[in-house]
Write an enzyme that holds these catalytic residues in place. Structure first.
Site, PDB file in Angstrom:
ATOM      1  N   GLU A  82       0.840  -1.209   0.000  1.00 62.22           N
ATOM      2  CA  GLU A  82       0.000   0.000   0.000  1.00 62.22           C
ATOM      3  C   GLU A  82       0.865   1.245   0.000  1.00 62.22           C
ATOM      4  O   GLU A  82       1.778   1.383   0.831  1.00 62.22           O
ATOM      5  CB  GLU A  82      -0.898  -0.030   1.247  1.00 62.22           C
ATOM      6  CG  GLU A  82      -1.882   1.129   1.284  1.00 62.22           C
ATOM      7  CD  GLU A  82      -2.837   1.055   2.484  1.00 62.22           C
ATOM      8  OE1 GLU A  82      -3.100  -0.059   2.986  1.00 62.22           O
ATOM      9  OE2 GLU A  82      -3.292   2.125   2.904  1.00 62.22           O
ATOM     10  N   LYS A 276      -6.657  -1.406  11.716  1.00 61.42           N
ATOM     11  CA  LYS A 276      -6.060  -1.725  10.406  1.00 61.42           C
ATOM     12  C   LYS A 276      -4.884  -0.784  10.149  1.00 61.42           C
ATOM     13  O   LYS A 276      -3.836  -1.200   9.639  1.00 61.42           O
ATOM     14  CB  LYS A 276      -7.130  -1.598   9.299  1.00 61.42           C
ATOM     15  CG  LYS A 276      -6.720  -2.121   7.948  1.00 61.42           C
ATOM     16  CD  LYS A 276      -6.009  -1.102   7.084  1.00 61.42           C
ATOM     17  CE  LYS A 276      -5.707  -1.651   5.706  1.00 61.42           C
ATOM     18  NZ  LYS A 276      -4.943  -0.708   4.882  1.00 61.42           N
ATOM     19  N   ASP A 292       5.083 -14.942  10.920  1.00 63.71           N
ATOM     20  CA  ASP A 292       3.798 -15.489  10.475  1.00 63.71           C
ATOM     21  C   ASP A 292       2.707 -14.430  10.680  1.00 63.71           C
ATOM     22  O   ASP A 292       2.194 -14.263  11.785  1.00 63.71           O
ATOM     23  CB  ASP A 292       3.513 -16.753  11.298  1.00 63.71           C
ATOM     24  CG  ASP A 292       2.224 -17.442  10.891  1.00 63.71           C
ATOM     25  OD1 ASP A 292       1.365 -16.808  10.255  1.00 63.71           O
ATOM     26  OD2 ASP A 292       2.078 -18.625  11.233  1.00 63.71           O
ATOM     27  N   HIS A 389      -2.541  10.713   0.305  1.00 65.36           N
ATOM     28  CA  HIS A 389      -2.544   9.491  -0.500  1.00 65.36           C
ATOM     29  C   HIS A 389      -2.425   9.764  -1.978  1.00 65.36           C
ATOM     30  O   HIS A 389      -1.971   8.925  -2.733  1.00 65.36           O
ATOM     31  CB  HIS A 389      -3.876   8.748  -0.285  1.00 65.36           C
ATOM     32  CG  HIS A 389      -3.811   7.724   0.797  1.00 65.36           C
ATOM     33  ND1 HIS A 389      -4.759   6.761   0.946  1.00 65.36           N
ATOM     34  CD2 HIS A 389      -2.905   7.498   1.772  1.00 65.36           C
ATOM     35  CE1 HIS A 389      -4.459   6.005   1.974  1.00 65.36           C
ATOM     36  NE2 HIS A 389      -3.338   6.435   2.492  1.00 65.36           N
TER      37      HIS A 389
END
Ligand code: MEV
Length: 434
Positions: A82, A276, A292, A389
């Protein structure tokens, strides 16, 4: 139409690709693309990681510099697809480096394993024999725990519990320390060694005998590790936050920030997105270091629901004119074993981080998570997220549309200060090309 394929795993890479192209009616150009992304000299390393490999999937490996964590400076490797994540982490890291850095505390590093069994006996009687059973478990695993004990790990404790809402279904919940390894293999080996001894013990002990003998169901580690936890904190006088406050005063900014965090504490819809943003940073470090990420995500997301409702993993205290922002998160990470030493880029990441211990790596990942979340929330309560962004998003869209260097330069000029969307960029490029 596709048909069921037998023996796919036994085919050579080239044969697998051919079967794939035939079955899915793909162009032979795809075969070239698969070939292009094979490693020229070290493909064997990747071939050993998984199965039915026909190519590699590249992700960017970036660096977020200037992370001051517990008074040590780090350059943090981040693997993420991202745009803006590495940039936001780097910006927050530089800001906090001038404001005391990230302070961390390892709350504990305990991990859990479970042996589940069916048994019609009285669980309280089993609980009363806990000490005898713990000694038995330590004894029967002496060989498999030998090296781990030398490194300071091993079996720590056991509790016996019944599974709620299920008749005659119980578990031995065993706690482990696994030193610098994530420990999955170690824990599973111990559990599988212990399980038959536990079942025999129950079936042979006079006071535990039941109508039907105890029966083993399964043995596996738990990825829920609330006792393998790190706390990571940044703090500064509220006045110092002007750099992030945009058109607001630093005080107003910190109040808006607090409202945003409190919303994430009280509203699960927002909490998921808020967390998130934390995992943008954590996952990028977890991936870069070959840990992991599914295990870590599953455990930490469950921890976010520990009080019955999914909530923010961060909290903000604004007492006494101080901005004190804290992340508390379980992170069962390792720096030895698994991919950390076999994947060449994970090895490189460990070297960049100067071979941290598992505890240091937990602290580093938590700092990256807090940095990313801090940057995201700061943007959300000031300019909004899209402004930052847009530039990186524009680059991605231009690449997706195969823009050449001249077209990119023109598009970047054109979209400065403008909203970017795939269709807007597409039609702009069309105009340019016409
Ligand atoms: C995007 O990857 C992450 C954010 O949605 C996090 C947040 O909303 O706090 C910006």
């Amino acid at each position: 139409m596709s048909t069921i394929i037998k023996g796919f795993s036994k085919l050579s890479r080239e044969e697998k690709v051919q079967v794939l192209l035939d079955q899915q009616q793909l162009s032979s150009e795809m075969s070239e693309a698969f070939k292009k992304f094979l490693h020229p000299t070290e493909q064997h390393l990747f071939n050993d990681i998984s199965e039915n490999i026909i190519s590699n999937f590249y992700l960017p490996f970036g660096i977020a510099p200037n992370f001051l964590i517990d008074d040590k400076l780090y350059m943090i490797p981040m693997v993420i697809e991202e745009s803006s994540v590495v940039a936001a982490a780097s910006k927050a890291a530089s800001f906090w480096a001038k404001n005391g850095g990230f302070q961390t505390r390892i709350v504990n590093t305990l991990k859990n394993g479970q042996i589940h069994f069916k048994w019609a006996g009285d669980i309280e009687k089993l609980k009363a024999l806990k000490e005898e059973l713990l000694q038995l478990f330590l004894k029967v695993t002496e060989q498999v725990t030998f090296k781990m004990r030398q490194r300071g790990g091993g079996i720590v404790d056991v509790t016996f519990q019944s599974i709620p809402n299920m008749k005659d279904t119980h578990q031995a919940l065993i706690q482990f320390k696994t030193a610098d390894s994530m420990g999955a293999n170690f824990i599973n080996t111990c559990l599988e060694t212990i399980a038959p001894h536990l079942i025999n013990f129950i079936n042979e002990k006079e006071e535990l005998k039941s109508e039907t003998p105890a029966q083993h169901i399964m043995s596996i580690l738990s990825n829920y590790t609330p006792e393998c936890k790190v706390e990571c904190k940044v703090s500064c006088p509220v006045d110092h936050l002007q750099a992030y406050a945009g058109e607001y005063s630093a005080k107003k900014f910190s109040q808006r920030f607090k409202t945003a965090v409190d919303i994430a504490i009280n509203d699960p819809y927002r909490a998921v997105t808020h967390n998130k943003g934390i995992f943008n940073g954590i996952d990028a470090v977890v991936l870069a270091t070959g840990n992991d990420f599914r295990a870590i995500e599953a455990g930490a997301q469950a921890y976010a629901s520990r009080n019955g409702t999914y909530a923010s993993l961060t909290r903000l205290d604004l007492s006494d004119g101080q901005f004190e922002y804290t992340l508390e998160v379980p992170l069962a990470m390792g720096t030895v074993g698994g991919l950390t030493q076999t994947h060449p880029m994970a090895k490189a990441a460990m070297e960049i981080l100067r071979h941290p211990s598992a505890e240091q790596l937990m602290a580093i990942a938590a700092a990256a998570g807090l940095a990313n979340n801090f940057g995201a929330v700061a943007s959300l309560v000031t300019t909004g997220i899209q402004k930052g962004h847009m530039k990186l998003h524009l680059t991605n869209v231009l690449n997706a549309l195969n823009a050449n260097a001249a077209e990119k330069t023109e598009a970047i000029k054109h979209f400065k200060g403008r909203v970017v969307s795939y269709s807007l960029v597409e039609s702009y490029l069309q105009q340019l090309r016409n």
